[in-house]
Design a protein around this motif. Structure first.
Motif, PDB file in Angstrom:
ATOM      1  N   UNK A   1       1.067  -0.026  -0.095  1.00  0.00           N
ATOM      2  CA  UNK A   1       1.672   1.021   0.519  1.00  0.00           C
ATOM      3  C   UNK A   1       3.469   0.887   1.768  1.00  0.00           C
ATOM      4  N   UNK A   2       3.555   1.672   1.646  1.00  0.00           N
ATOM      5  CA  UNK A   2       5.272   1.707   1.652  1.00  0.00           C
ATOM      6  C   UNK A   2       4.746   1.576   3.571  1.00  0.00           C
ATOM      7  N   UNK A   3       4.143   1.937   4.663  1.00  0.00           N
ATOM      8  CA  UNK A   3       4.017   1.010   5.616  1.00  0.00           C
ATOM      9  C   UNK A   3       2.908   0.787   6.425  1.00  0.00           C
ATOM     10  N   UNK A   4       2.427  -0.389   6.011  1.00  0.00           N
ATOM     11  CA  UNK A   4       1.117  -0.495   6.819  1.00  0.00           C
ATOM     12  C   UNK A   4       1.014  -0.041   8.031  1.00  0.00           C
ATOM     13  N   UNK A   5       1.985   0.166   9.012  1.00  0.00           N
ATOM     14  CA  UNK A   5       1.731   0.194  10.344  1.00  0.00           C
ATOM     15  C   UNK A   5       1.298   1.977  10.645  1.00  0.00           C
ATOM     16  N   UNK A   6       2.013   3.237   9.383  1.00  0.00           N
ATOM     17  CA  UNK A   6       1.219   3.841   8.983  1.00  0.00           C
ATOM     18  C   UNK A   6       0.480   4.212   8.562  1.00  0.00           C
ATOM     19  N   UNK A   7      -0.139   3.234   7.403  1.00  0.00           N
ATOM     20  CA  UNK A   7      -1.732   3.618   7.313  1.00  0.00           C
ATOM     21  C   UNK A   7      -2.210   2.822   7.880  1.00  0.00           C
ATOM     22  N   UNK A   8      -2.647   1.710   8.888  1.00  0.00           N
ATOM     23  CA  UNK A   8      -3.637   1.880   9.962  1.00  0.00           C
ATOM     24  C   UNK A   8      -3.824   2.384  10.394  1.00  0.00           C
ATOM     25  N   UNK A   9      -2.873   3.157  11.055  1.00  0.00           N
ATOM     26  CA  UNK A   9      -3.010   4.596  11.641  1.00  0.00           C
ATOM     27  C   UNK A   9      -4.036   5.464  11.018  1.00  0.00           C
TER      28      UNK A   9
ATOM     29  N   UNK B   1      -2.207  -3.542   1.342  1.00  0.00           N
ATOM     30  CA  UNK B   1      -1.235  -4.965   1.431  1.00  0.00           C
ATOM     31  C   UNK B   1       0.222  -4.206   2.000  1.00  0.00           C
ATOM     32  N   UNK B   2       1.098  -4.444   2.488  1.00  0.00           N
ATOM     33  CA  UNK B   2       2.874  -4.010   2.305  1.00  0.00           C
ATOM     34  C   UNK B   2       3.225  -3.759   1.036  1.00  0.00           C
ATOM     35  N   UNK B   3       3.523  -2.902   0.370  1.00  0.00           N
ATOM     36  CA  UNK B   3       4.393  -3.081  -1.202  1.00  0.00           C
ATOM     37  C   UNK B   3       5.259  -3.998  -1.136  1.00  0.00           C
ATOM     38  N   UNK B   4       6.306  -4.134  -0.152  1.00  0.00           N
ATOM     39  CA  UNK B   4       7.532  -5.182  -0.053  1.00  0.00           C
ATOM     40  C   UNK B   4       6.948  -6.497  -0.243  1.00  0.00           C
TER      41      UNK B   4
END
Length: 273
Positions: A143-151, A116-119
Motif C-alpha cells: 500500500x502507498x500509506x500504511x497509516x491510511x490503510x491502518x485507519x 506492507x508499505x510499497x516503498x
C-alpha cells in the motif's frame, strides 16, 4: 511407537523450513509417517495465512495452523478461520508512531491479509529481512500509506516492526514493553506483537482443546523467542540445533538443525518411529 503423544506443533521459520524456506522432502516423509501412526502435526507459526498457502500441498497431513503467533487458528482443509484474538486499533496506532520514529518497516496482518508499505518492501535487506523479500512481494499487499490503510481496520491479528539495527529494536522495545501487548523478539531486528494474552501457546491450547487432546500429549518443536511460551506449555519440548542456547536449555530434547531435517528426526525420535 510411543503412545504418550498425539499432536506435534511445528514452528516454521528455523524449524519446519530449511534455511532457503523450503520443506525438506525427508521432513515431509517423517510428518506423513507420524500421521500414519495417528499423530497429527500442526503449523505453529508467526506467519499469516497468505504466507502459509504455498506449503499446504507439501504437507497435506497438516490440517490445522496456529498462525499469526496464536492470534488465528485456521483449518487448512476447509480454508476457514476457527478462532481469532485481535489487537485493538489504538495499539496499531502506537506501532505506527514507533515505526515513524525509528524509520522502521511496519507490517501488519489481518485474518486473511499481509499488508506492507510499497516503498519498504522493495529493500527489505535494509531491515535485515532480505530473505523474506521474494515471499513478501508475492503474497503481501503493498500500500502507498500504511497509516491510511491502518485507519481502515478496527483491529488486526498481528503487528511486526522491522528495524535497521538491533540497537534501535532494543530501544523501541523498552518504550513499548509496558503496552497491553505480547511482544516477542524472533529475529535479530524484529518486534512481533500480538494482543494481550495471545501467544503460540494460547492458540495451540485452544486447538488442542478443540481436538480433545491434553497439552501433556503435545510435542512442541521450535527455535526462537516467539516459541518460548509454546515450548513451556507442551508435554515434550524440543529445540532445534539452530536455536539459541537459552531456548535449548529450557527444552527436554535438542535435535539437529533446520538444514539437516532436525524437525523430522525429532518426530521420529520422540514417537519411536
Amino acid at each position: 511407537m510411543n503412545p504418550n503423544y498425539r499432536l506435534v506443533a511445528l514452528d516454521m521459520d528455523g524449524t519446519l523450513l530449511t534455511p532457503d524456506k523450503t520443506i525438506d522432502p525427508a521432513t515431509a516423509r517423517d510428518i506423513a509417517l507420524a500421521s500414519e501412526h495417528g499423530v497429527q502435526a500442526v503449523f505453529c507459526t508467526g506467519r499469516a495465512v497468505p504466507e502459509l498457502r504455498d506449503y499446504f500441498g507439501m504437507v497435506p497431513q497438516m490440517r490445522y495452523a496456529v498462525c499469526n503467533s496464536g492470534a488465528i487458528v485456521y483449518d487448512c482443509t476447509e480454508r476457514k478461520c476457527l478462532f481469532r484474538s485481535l489487537i485493538p486499533h489504538e495499539m496499531l496506532a502506537a506501532a505506527l508512531a514507533a515505526a515513524e520514529k525509528y524509520r522502521a518497516m511496519l507490517h501488519f496482518l489481518t485474518e486473511d491479509e499481509s499488508i506492507v508499505s510499497a516503498s519498504d518492501v522493495t529493500h527489505m535487506a535494509d531491515f535485515h529481512m532480505g530473505i523474506y523479500q521474494t515471499m513478501f512481494q508475492r503474497v503481501a499487499r503493498p500500500v502507498e500509506s500504511v497509516a491510511q490503510e491502518a485507519a481502515r481496520h478496527g483491529a488486526v491479528a498481528k503487528i511486526n516492526l522491522y528495524f535497521r539495527s538491533p540497537e534501535e529494536r532494543s530501544a523501541c522495545f523498552q518504550e513499548m514493553r509496558q503496552l497491553p501487548l505480547v511482544i516477542a523478539l524472533p529475529e535479530v531486528t524484529t518486534l512481533e506483537m500480538t494482543a494481550q494474552g495471545v501467544s503460540k501457546a494460547s492458540g495451540l491450547s485452544w486447538l488442542a482443546e478443540m481436538l480433545g487432546i491434553p497439552m501433556e500429549q503435545v510435542i512442541g518443536i521450535g527455535d526462537s523467542d516467539n516459541d518460548r511460551e509454546m515450548l513451556r506449555s507442551v508435554g515434550l519440548s524440543i529445540a532445534m540445533g539452530n536455536a539459541s542456547a537459552d531456548i535449548q536449555a529450557q527444552c527436554g530434547m535438542v535435535t539437529a538443525d533446520n538444514a539437516h531435517n532436525g524437525a523430522g528426526r525429532a518426530i521420529r525420535r520422540a514417537l519411536a518411529l
